[in-house]
Write a protein that holds these residues in place. Sequence first.
Motif, PDB file in Angstrom:
ATOM      1  N   ARG A  12       0.822  -1.207   0.000  1.00 51.93           N
ATOM      2  CA  ARG A  12       0.000   0.000   0.000  1.00 51.93           C
ATOM      3  C   ARG A  12       0.859   1.260   0.000  1.00 51.93           C
ATOM      4  O   ARG A  12       0.549   2.234  -0.693  1.00 51.93           O
ATOM      5  CB  ARG A  12      -0.951  -0.016   1.205  1.00 51.93           C
ATOM      6  CG  ARG A  12      -2.003  -1.128   1.169  1.00 51.93           C
ATOM      7  CD  ARG A  12      -2.966  -0.952   0.004  1.00 51.93           C
ATOM      8  NE  ARG A  12      -3.835   0.195   0.190  1.00 51.93           N
ATOM      9  CZ  ARG A  12      -5.046   0.129   0.762  1.00 51.93           C
ATOM     10  NH1 ARG A  12      -5.513  -1.039   1.182  1.00 51.93           N
ATOM     11  NH2 ARG A  12      -5.780   1.202   0.901  1.00 51.93           N
ATOM     12  N   VAL A  13       1.949   1.242   0.739  1.00 50.09           N
ATOM     13  CA  VAL A  13       2.843   2.402   0.765  1.00 50.09           C
ATOM     14  C   VAL A  13       3.501   2.590  -0.606  1.00 50.09           C
ATOM     15  O   VAL A  13       3.585   3.708  -1.128  1.00 50.09           O
ATOM     16  CB  VAL A  13       3.915   2.257   1.864  1.00 50.09           C
ATOM     17  CG1 VAL A  13       4.985   3.338   1.727  1.00 50.09           C
ATOM     18  CG2 VAL A  13       3.280   2.333   3.242  1.00 50.09           C
ATOM     19  N   ALA A  22      -0.679   6.422   2.637  1.00 54.14           N
ATOM     20  CA  ALA A  22      -1.074   5.042   2.938  1.00 54.14           C
ATOM     21  C   ALA A  22      -1.699   4.946   4.327  1.00 54.14           C
ATOM     22  O   ALA A  22      -2.643   4.180   4.534  1.00 54.14           O
ATOM     23  CB  ALA A  22       0.138   4.120   2.829  1.00 54.14           C
ATOM     24  N   SER A  23      -1.188   5.698   5.283  1.00 48.12           N
ATOM     25  CA  SER A  23      -1.746   5.650   6.639  1.00 48.12           C
ATOM     26  C   SER A  23      -3.175   6.168   6.655  1.00 48.12           C
ATOM     27  O   SER A  23      -4.027   5.656   7.398  1.00 48.12           O
ATOM     28  CB  SER A  23      -0.864   6.450   7.604  1.00 48.12           C
ATOM     29  OG  SER A  23      -0.878   7.824   7.276  1.00 48.12           O
ATOM     30  N   GLU A  24      -3.476   7.175   5.823  1.00 51.74           N
ATOM     31  CA  GLU A  24      -4.853   7.673   5.714  1.00 51.74           C
ATOM     32  C   GLU A  24      -5.761   6.617   5.100  1.00 51.74           C
ATOM     33  O   GLU A  24      -6.890   6.411   5.559  1.00 51.74           O
ATOM     34  CB  GLU A  24      -4.879   8.946   4.872  1.00 51.74           C
ATOM     35  CG  GLU A  24      -4.218  10.151   5.528  1.00 51.74           C
ATOM     36  CD  GLU A  24      -4.185  11.355   4.609  1.00 51.74           C
ATOM     37  OE1 GLU A  24      -4.739  11.266   3.493  1.00 51.74           O
ATOM     38  OE2 GLU A  24      -3.614  12.386   5.001  1.00 51.74           O
ATOM     39  N   THR A  32       2.962   3.597  13.188  1.00 57.59           N
ATOM     40  CA  THR A  32       2.653   2.164  13.169  1.00 57.59           C
ATOM     41  C   THR A  32       3.034   1.557  11.819  1.00 57.59           C
ATOM     42  O   THR A  32       3.658   0.495  11.748  1.00 57.59           O
ATOM     43  CB  THR A  32       1.155   1.929  13.429  1.00 57.59           C
ATOM     44  OG1 THR A  32       0.814   2.480  14.698  1.00 57.59           O
ATOM     45  CG2 THR A  32       0.818   0.447  13.397  1.00 57.59           C
ATOM     46  N   LEU A  33       2.664   2.255  10.754  1.00 59.62           N
ATOM     47  CA  LEU A  33       2.939   1.769   9.404  1.00 59.62           C
ATOM     48  C   LEU A  33       4.447   1.699   9.154  1.00 59.62           C
ATOM     49  O   LEU A  33       4.960   0.704   8.629  1.00 59.62           O
ATOM     50  CB  LEU A  33       2.273   2.705   8.396  1.00 59.62           C
ATOM     51  CG  LEU A  33       1.993   2.165   6.993  1.00 59.62           C
ATOM     52  CD1 LEU A  33       1.232   0.861   7.041  1.00 59.62           C
ATOM     53  CD2 LEU A  33       1.221   3.208   6.198  1.00 59.62           C
ATOM     54  N   LEU A  56       9.605   8.922  -0.352  1.00 67.49           N
ATOM     55  CA  LEU A  56      10.211   7.600  -0.368  1.00 67.49           C
ATOM     56  C   LEU A  56      10.377   7.132  -1.801  1.00 67.49           C
ATOM     57  O   LEU A  56       9.549   7.428  -2.655  1.00 67.49           O
ATOM     58  CB  LEU A  56       9.340   6.594   0.399  1.00 67.49           C
ATOM     59  CG  LEU A  56       9.213   6.758   1.908  1.00 67.49           C
ATOM     60  CD1 LEU A  56       8.219   5.742   2.448  1.00 67.49           C
ATOM     61  CD2 LEU A  56      10.558   6.585   2.588  1.00 67.49           C
ATOM     62  N   GLU A  57      11.429   6.376  -2.033  1.00 64.91           N
ATOM     63  CA  GLU A  57      11.664   5.784  -3.342  1.00 64.91           C
ATOM     64  C   GLU A  57      12.020   4.317  -3.150  1.00 64.91           C
ATOM     65  O   GLU A  57      12.775   3.968  -2.242  1.00 64.91           O
ATOM     66  CB  GLU A  57      12.805   6.520  -4.043  1.00 64.91           C
ATOM     67  CG  GLU A  57      13.129   6.003  -5.430  1.00 64.91           C
ATOM     68  CD  GLU A  57      14.297   6.747  -6.037  1.00 64.91           C
ATOM     69  OE1 GLU A  57      15.466   6.364  -5.779  1.00 64.91           O
ATOM     70  OE2 GLU A  57      14.054   7.723  -6.753  1.00 64.91           O
TER      71      GLU A  57
END
Length: 292
Positions: A12-13, A22-24, A32-33, A56-57
């Motif tokens: 998901r991320v 992704a956390s949303e 947590t994620l 992030l990559e």
Amino acid sequence: MLNYKQLHYFWRVARSGSIARASEQLDLAPQTLSGQIGLLENSLKTTLFRRVGRGLELTETGRLALSYAEEIFEIGAEMEQALSGGTVKLPTQFRVGIADVMPKSIVYKLLAPAMSLAEPIKIICKEDKLERLLADLVIHRLDLVLSDRPMPADINIKGYSHKLVECGVSFFATPTLAKQYSKDFPTSLNQAPLLVPNLDTAMRGRLIRWLDMQRIRPRIVGEFDDSALMKAFGQAGIGIFTAPTMIADEVEHQHGVVSIGQTNEILERFYAISVERRSSHPAVIAINSASI
């Protein structure tokens, strides 16, 4: 043993492009994620993401992990559908690698025959450098690779190159530039601002050799990995650019440019590369048999 919940979080991320988004979507705290992905990386003894600025990559290993995760969760969704609704006829997967120098509209034309088969096809496209795509082809992670050049002779991979199409090249410019450089083509290209593909493309060498034969010395004002980006600069009036003549009408319509000249002395060639001389995959057969 692989923790599939952690893999799902990673998936998901990777798809959303950031932990915050992704956390949303997952209704989880970012901490947590992030912690769960860290545990997954520890269990796999690898790094899946790298920090780039605030984002992030995916690392090389991360991209490989994502391709497996896509298949795992896709199969899971198909299983759920099959068990809840009875028998499901799954489409045949067609995994095709696309060299990153390929014009996207040409790619669609080359792949179109596979999408018109009577049996349903699910196409999975992967864009990358040719060498990496060939490595995936040889271990059967891809069924076919599309490229602007045949299988390189210096690569120790047994493969077969099938030429799909060959066409001349047209030169395009904004209407303002066209007024200045369209008369007496191709002599008008001398000292004209020119946008060119980078050195990794087969087209670059053919273009420069042709210009040398014509004794033409343009001003190269940009070099590009991505043909779409080159067209965007051309659309903005930065310089003249080339594209295959077979998509000339499309280029003019999409980018608001006009053709200032065309030559068949420079040829664009596009190839389908496979590891089997005669593939049994219906999509590969359709593409290799088509005439564009």
